[in-house]
Structures are given as C-alpha cells and as structure tokens.
Design an enzyme around this catalytic site. Structure first.
Site, short mmCIF file in Angstrom:
data_model
loop_
_atom_site.label_atom_id
_atom_site.label_comp_id
_atom_site.label_asym_id
_atom_site.label_seq_id
_atom_site.Cartn_x
_atom_site.Cartn_y
_atom_site.Cartn_z
N SER A 7 0.84 -1.23 -0.13
CA SER A 7 -0.16 -0.10 0.14
C SER A 7 0.68 1.32 -0.21
CB SER A 7 -1.08 0.43 1.83
OG SER A 7 -0.21 0.10 2.46
N SER A 12 -4.12 0.26 -1.94
CA SER A 12 -3.48 -0.39 -1.45
C SER A 12 -3.71 -1.55 -2.92
CB SER A 12 -4.42 -1.49 -0.37
OG SER A 12 -4.12 -0.35 0.26
N VAL A 13 -2.80 -2.71 -3.25
CA VAL A 13 -2.41 -3.05 -3.97
C VAL A 13 -2.86 -4.87 -3.46
CG1 VAL A 13 -1.06 -4.38 -6.10
CG2 VAL A 13 -1.43 -1.86 -5.32
N LYS A 26 -5.45 -2.24 -7.67
CA LYS A 26 -4.52 -1.40 -7.28
C LYS A 26 -6.02 -0.81 -7.48
CE LYS A 26 -1.63 2.60 -6.87
NZ LYS A 26 -0.76 3.22 -8.13
N ASP A 139 8.80 9.41 -11.13
CA ASP A 139 8.41 8.64 -9.63
C ASP A 139 9.27 7.48 -9.75
OD1 ASP A 139 8.32 8.38 -6.67
OD2 ASP A 139 6.10 6.77 -6.84
#
EC number: 2.7.11.1
Length: 189
Positions: A7, A12-13, A26, A139
């Site tokens: 998460s 959260s995955v 996800k 990212d």
C-alpha cells in the site's frame, strides 16, 4: 482478492484472479485531505493503459464504479509482475508488506554486477519506450521496478506520470511536485 501486496499514499494493491489469470488489483482510495491529488493519481495510472512493452507493467482493465460503502475512486487491474521489486533486491528485504508468508518471499539474493547490467538494460528499454510514447514516469525508484519470475524488470506505479502533448511544446517544461522526494531528479528539487 487473494491477499495484500502493498500500500502507498493513494491506495492498496492486491494479488487477485481475473478471468482465470493472476493479476494485481490497485484500489485507489479517496483521499479526504487531498481529493484532487488522489483523482489525478488514478487518471495518471491510466497513461499507460493502451501500451504494451515487455518492460512496462501492462494495464488489463480499469473502472470508476465502486460500491458506495468503499472509500475508493476506482480500481485498476494490471498484469501481475511478481512479488519482488528492485528495492527488495538492493536492500535485502525479502518479504512484501512485512508478511513472512512463503508465497510473498522474494528470493533474488545478492545483486551481482552482471545482473545489475541486465536489470539496467531492462529499465532503460522500458524508459525509452515510455518516452517514445511521450510519457514521463516522475517517480522512478527501486520500489517501482518489479522483477518477474523470469527475472525481467518492469516499470510500474504510474500514479505520478504525465503524458506530454507533444515533445516540442512541453518536453522542457515539466513542472511536478509529486513523487518520492528522496528519489527526485535534481532539476525537480
């Protein structure tokens, strides 16, 4: 949903089964403090929805339809890229989300120079493809590089990504304050 994989700031995955295939699901949470940022993160993930490359996590499906009882903006179903990230390999953390289950164990061991070169090649190939599609990740960090069971690196987590309109008008003017501060490029600090 089979179990939680991890998460982060916007959701959260989970590992799951979708039409008979193992996938990652996800769930993007509705952030009460910054609703705009969580919405932008959800739509940014979909920048890669139509793309298909061996070194980029593929989006299978997405939906904004969620039960009213859930605090969710939507769900994104992605190919399951495995239990292990480059972060696990570099820093020697062998389990996801602190769970010591054998099914969540990452067994890649010591990172040799030869393997580092292979992983670097995979990452560069994925980035070159994304940039050819005018997508910037924003990212990129070891925790967002997944290592498959076939030892192939795949770039994932596009929640901070941007799709440029065209390379001439916007290539030099990326203004972005998201992502992970400790992993930002110097020109974005």
């Amino acid at each position: 949903l089979l179990h939680l994989l991890g998460s982060g700031g916007f959701g959260s995955v989970y590992k799951a089964i979708y039409h008979g295939a193992t996938v990652a699901v996800k769930k993007v949470k509705r952030c009460s403090k910054n609703h705009l940022a969580s919405r932008q993160s959800f739509w940014a993930e979909l920048n890669v929805a139509r793309l298909d490359h061996n070194n980029v996590v593929r989006i299978v499906a997405a939906s904004t339809c969620t039960p009213a009882s859930q605090d969710s903006l939507g769900t994104i179903i992605m190919e399951y890229a495995g239990n292990c990230t480059l972060h696990h390999v570099i820093y020697g953390t062998g389990y996801l989300t602190g769970n010591n289950s054998d099914s969540l164990k990452c067994d890649h061991g010591f990172l040799s120079t030869a393997q580092a070169v292979i992983y670097s090649h995979d990452i560069v190939a994925g980035l070159m493809f994304l940039h050819s599609q005018l997508i910037v990740h924003l990212d990129l960090k070891p925790a967002n590089i997944f290592i498959t069971e076939h030892n192939v690196c795949k770039i994932g987590d596009f929640g901070c990504s941007q799709k440029l309109e065209d390379s001439e008008s916007s290539g030099l003017y990326i203004c972005h304050q998201g992502g992970t501060y400790t992993h930002r490029a110097p020109e974005l600090l």
